[in-house]
Design a protein around this motif. Structure first.
Motif, mmCIF file in Angstrom:
data_model
loop_
_atom_site.group_PDB
_atom_site.id
_atom_site.type_symbol
_atom_site.label_atom_id
_atom_site.label_comp_id
_atom_site.label_asym_id
_atom_site.label_seq_id
_atom_site.Cartn_x
_atom_site.Cartn_y
_atom_site.Cartn_z
ATOM 1 N N ALA A 50 43.837 39.299 47.003
ATOM 2 C CA ALA A 50 42.814 38.965 46.010
ATOM 3 C C ALA A 50 43.124 37.642 45.334
ATOM 4 N N VAL A 51 44.419 37.463 44.959
ATOM 5 C CA VAL A 51 44.817 36.203 44.330
ATOM 6 C C VAL A 51 44.598 35.042 45.289
ATOM 7 N N PHE A 52 44.951 35.245 46.528
ATOM 8 C CA PHE A 52 44.756 34.196 47.524
ATOM 9 C C PHE A 52 43.276 33.864 47.677
ATOM 10 N N TYR A 53 42.447 34.895 47.657
ATOM 11 C CA TYR A 53 41.000 34.678 47.769
ATOM 12 C C TYR A 53 40.475 33.885 46.573
ATOM 13 N N VAL A 54 40.943 34.258 45.366
ATOM 14 C CA VAL A 54 40.500 33.543 44.157
ATOM 15 C C VAL A 54 40.950 32.099 44.220
ATOM 16 N N TRP A 55 42.184 31.884 44.692
ATOM 17 C CA TRP A 55 42.693 30.510 44.776
ATOM 18 C C TRP A 55 41.856 29.692 45.747
ATOM 19 N N ILE A 56 41.571 30.261 46.906
ATOM 20 C CA ILE A 56 40.734 29.564 47.878
ATOM 21 C C ILE A 56 39.358 29.290 47.296
ATOM 22 N N TYR A 57 38.806 30.294 46.588
ATOM 23 C CA TYR A 57 37.433 30.188 46.068
ATOM 24 C C TYR A 57 37.330 29.132 44.971
ATOM 25 N N THR A 58 38.366 29.066 44.113
ATOM 26 C CA THR A 58 38.291 28.163 42.956
ATOM 27 C C THR A 58 38.919 26.808 43.225
ATOM 28 N N SER A 59 40.167 26.790 43.770
ATOM 29 C CA SER A 59 40.885 25.525 43.923
ATOM 30 C C SER A 59 40.466 24.760 45.170
#
Length: 334
Positions: A50-59
């Protein structure tokens, strides 16, 4: 023994062991610790994913989270409301400023009232921590400034309201007030019978020689010259002093006005007497701290000395002045 795996319920794998003695397959139980570790691993893996997904989505992709978008929209909406409120406050402040100018220059001036100083009208609110609770977020300055402006405008509106209350109270009695304003001189203005020996304001004291503020006007004239009340009122002080004002009379005219007549040789009234404009108070003299026979005359408004020359006209016809005096004496049965 043989180990066999097969799909049960199409949802997960189960392991069975063939028991040669019973000639049947038995379910193989996993140790509790192993099941816990597996569950923990799956949980942590899901969080990492989930954290990896958020990072990809935002950063990486440069997108914002839905909650961030909602907060930003709400913030923009409230900022717009505050900006609109400040524009409205600008118009209110301008209208209040116009009212203040009219109040000082017209309403209060007409009734002889003191102007309200700017430091009172524009008074703010002290204390550095008064608005500390608003110091957060990127829009805190806008919110803080709006709160300060609201408080200041509220204070100004209150001061203006109290001023209008005072003006209204005076206006209701304006007919009575006309007779209570010290609008004539305290002596009959016969040319050559007096001269102004000292005006209102700073001067060199004739006794001590130092610069001091002279709170009235001195009419130099022989002792025994008649002195009259300059407006309707009540005698509130009669003093017989060796120094200072010497023999003096103070009359309270109401509406904030008082007059003082000093250095008199004779006083014809008593404390508590009601007097009219033109009533005889006594005679000029040379008592108290005086260097020659004269009348020291003061006008006080709300217990502050003001220039008497702004209230009387020494060019008034002496016959008209004495007609006023005689009318008062006749009405009093003198």
């Amino acid at each position: 023994m043989q180990i066999m795996e097969y799909i049960c319920g199409m949802s997960k794998f189960k392991k069975y062991i063939f028991n040669s003695e019973t000639l049947s397959y038995e379910l193989m139980e996993k140790p509790a610790r192993l099941r816990f570790l597996k569950s923990a691993f799956l949980f942590l893996a899901s969080i990492a994913a989930a954290v990896f997904y958020v990072w990809i989505y935002t950063s990486v992709l440069g997108n914002e989270l839905p909650k961030t978008v909602i907060i930003r929209k709400n913030n923009a909406r409230w900022s717009s409301r505050f900006e609109l409120m400040n524009r409205q406050l600008d118009s209110y402040a301008e209208a209040l400023s116009i009212l203040s100018l009219r109040d000082n220059d017209i309403y209060r001036s007409v009734f002889g009232m003191y102007e309200i100083p700017d430091e009172i009208r524009n008074a703010g609110f002290g204390g550095v921590n008064r608005y500390a609770y608003l110091d957060y977020g990127e829009s805190s300055s806008l919110l803080r400034n709006t709160a300060v402006r609201l408080d200041v405008l509220t204070k100004k509106a209150y001061v203006q309201s109290k001023s209008f209350d005072e003006v209204s109270a005076i206006a209701k009695h304006s007919g009575d007030m006309v007779l209570c304003v010290p609008a004539v001189s305290p002596i009959c203005p016969v040319s050559g019978s007096y001269h102004i020996s000292s005006s209102f304001g700073r001067r060199t004291d004739p006794v001590y020689g130092r610069t001091a503020f002279h709170e009235g006007i001195d009419f130099a004239m022989p002792s025994g010259n008649s002195i009259y009340s300059t407006a309707d009122g009540v005698v509130v002080k009669v003093r017989h002093e060796f120094f200072g004002y010497g023999n003096s009379v103070m009359v309270d005219h109401g509406f904030g006005y008082k007059t003082r007549y000093a250095h008199m040789s004779r006083i014809a009234v008593h404390e508590g007497d009601t007097v009219k404009r033109g009533s005889y108070l006594g005679a000029s003299g040379n008592t108290g701290k005086s260097t020659g026979p004269h009348l020291h005359y003061e006008v006080l408004y709300k217990d502050r000395p003001v220039n008497p020359a702004n209230y009387f006209d020494l060019k008034m016809d002496p016959e008209e002045y004495m007609a006023l005096v005689n009318k008062v004496q006749n009405n009093a049965g003198l």
